[in-house]
Design an enzyme around this catalytic site. Structure first.
Site, short mmCIF file in Angstrom:
data_model
loop_
_atom_site.label_atom_id
_atom_site.label_comp_id
_atom_site.label_asym_id
_atom_site.label_seq_id
_atom_site.Cartn_x
_atom_site.Cartn_y
_atom_site.Cartn_z
CB CYS A 137 -0.94 -0.01 1.21
SG CYS A 137 -1.98 1.46 1.30
CB CYS A 140 -0.51 2.57 4.05
SG CYS A 140 -1.99 1.85 3.35
CG ASP A 141 3.29 1.26 4.35
OD1 ASP A 141 2.83 1.77 5.38
OD2 ASP A 141 3.14 0.06 4.05
#
Ligand code: NDP
Length: 320
Positions: A137, A140-141
């Site tokens: 992701c 997200c990261d």
């Protein structure tokens, strides 16, 4: 004797979508039961740092966030069941669902929040380096790779969107694809090819993710040319696997409308599925946004839709 539970609102799944639905449903007096499923807490329990969930200035941990959500849901009156549903009968009211130990659940309304799982390549090093350079992701990261070299593996919309997203953080983004053409929409491809900080490696399969010395995370990805068989390697700090997701909808095949990728179909802008009284929220019905906060938002919507449905229902309630 078979254990049975009857509820006005049964929720399948205990990620941000299911637990948000539980919080709203409980506060509406529906005493929801949450069947937690195989991965209580959902995908956030396998992530570490979370920096994009509103309300927290400092970095929080995914598992901690989910513990808090569960505690909040229980505090307002939701009941958690450590169980997994193996059979559903939506042909009559109340709906009847069976847990894997035979426990029966009867419900007037059902919220499906069973989520989706990222597909992984199964390449050496992939799981070991999860959270240490390998991720599924970018939204997200990606932030953690500011100024670093990153690669995205895949050729669909997700891969191209993730590669473009990563250009916000990195000046060196490589898309690695196993063929010589992408399946992503043309408009996304045009944007990708026009971006000065993205290069594409065609016809490359991932052979393995390589860890650095000691505690260093990912340092390189080993590749093999899918046409010539020639091996190569690319030095990167982050590798994002974007080869699709599996929505957890196996149970509902033949009962509810699914799209061509297996996601539950819901009404536009809402959570109603093709069956009155059955609602879906979170990643099981969302292949575009897939964020904890969007899942929580649609969980809230599902609970509000359940409330409205039950207020207008003309059948006798299964439970007080
Ligand atoms: P897709 O299934 O569309 O694409 C998966 C990609 O990964 C393909 O390019 C495929 O290669 C590649 N792949 C699959 N398995 C492997 C493997 N083992 N090794 C190497 N590569 C592999 O998944 P997406 O997540 O991109 O999209 C899913 C759905 O969601 C699609 O319908 C998409 O349109 C939609 N979507 C829409 C968005 C939007 O509208 N903004 C955003 C994101 C997704 P190959 O091409 O060779 O098969």
């Amino acid at each position: 004797m078979t254990a049975t539970h009857s509820t006005r609102m049964l929720i399948l799944g205990s990620g941000p979508a299911g637990l948000s639905a539980a919080i709203y449903g409980a506060r509406a007096g529906l005493a929801p039961i949450v069947v937690q499923g195989l991965q209580p807490g959902g995908q956030l329990t396998i992530t570490t740092d979370v920096e994009n969930y509103p309300g927290f200035k400092d970095v929080i941990q995914g598992p901690w966030l989910m513990e808090q959500m569960q505690a909040q849901a229980e505090h307002v009156g939701a009941t958690m069941m450590w169980d997994t549903i193996v059979d559903v009968d939506l042909s009559q009211r109340p709906f009847r669902l069976t847990g894997d130990g035979g426990t029966l659940y009867f419900a007037d309304a059902l919220v499906i929040a069973t989520g989706a799982q990222a597909k992984w390549l199964g390449a050496p090093g992939e799981q070991e380096l999860g959270g240490k350079g390998v991720s599924a992701c970018a939204t997200c990261d990606g932030f953690f790779y500011r100024g670093k070299k990153v690669a995205v593996i895949g050729g669909g919309n997700t891969a191209v969107e993730e590669a473009l997203y990563l250009t916000n953080h990195s000046h060196d983004v490589t898309l690695i694809h196993r063929r010589d053409s992408l399946r992503a929409e043309k408009i996304l491809q045009d944007r990708l090819f026009a971006h000065p900080n993205v290069k594409v490696l065609w016809n490359k399969a991932v052979e393995g993710f390589v860890a650095g010395e000691g505690a260093a995370g990912l340092v390189a990805i080993d590749l093999k040319d899918t046409v010539t068989g020639e091996p190569s390697s690319i030095a990167v700090d982050g590798g994002f696997v974007a080869i699709g997701h599996h929505p957890a909808t196996e149970l509902f095949k033949g009962h509810l409308e699914l799209d061509e990728d297996g996601y539950l179909v819901v009404e536009k802008g809402g959570t109603r599925t093709s069956m009155p009284g059955v609602f879906a929220c979170g990643d099981v019905a969302d292949k575009i946004y897939r964020q904890a906060v969007t899942a929580a938002g649609t969980g809230c919507m599902a609970a509000l839709d359940v409330e409205r449905f039950l207020a207008e229902a003309d059948f006798e309630a299964v439970a007080a």
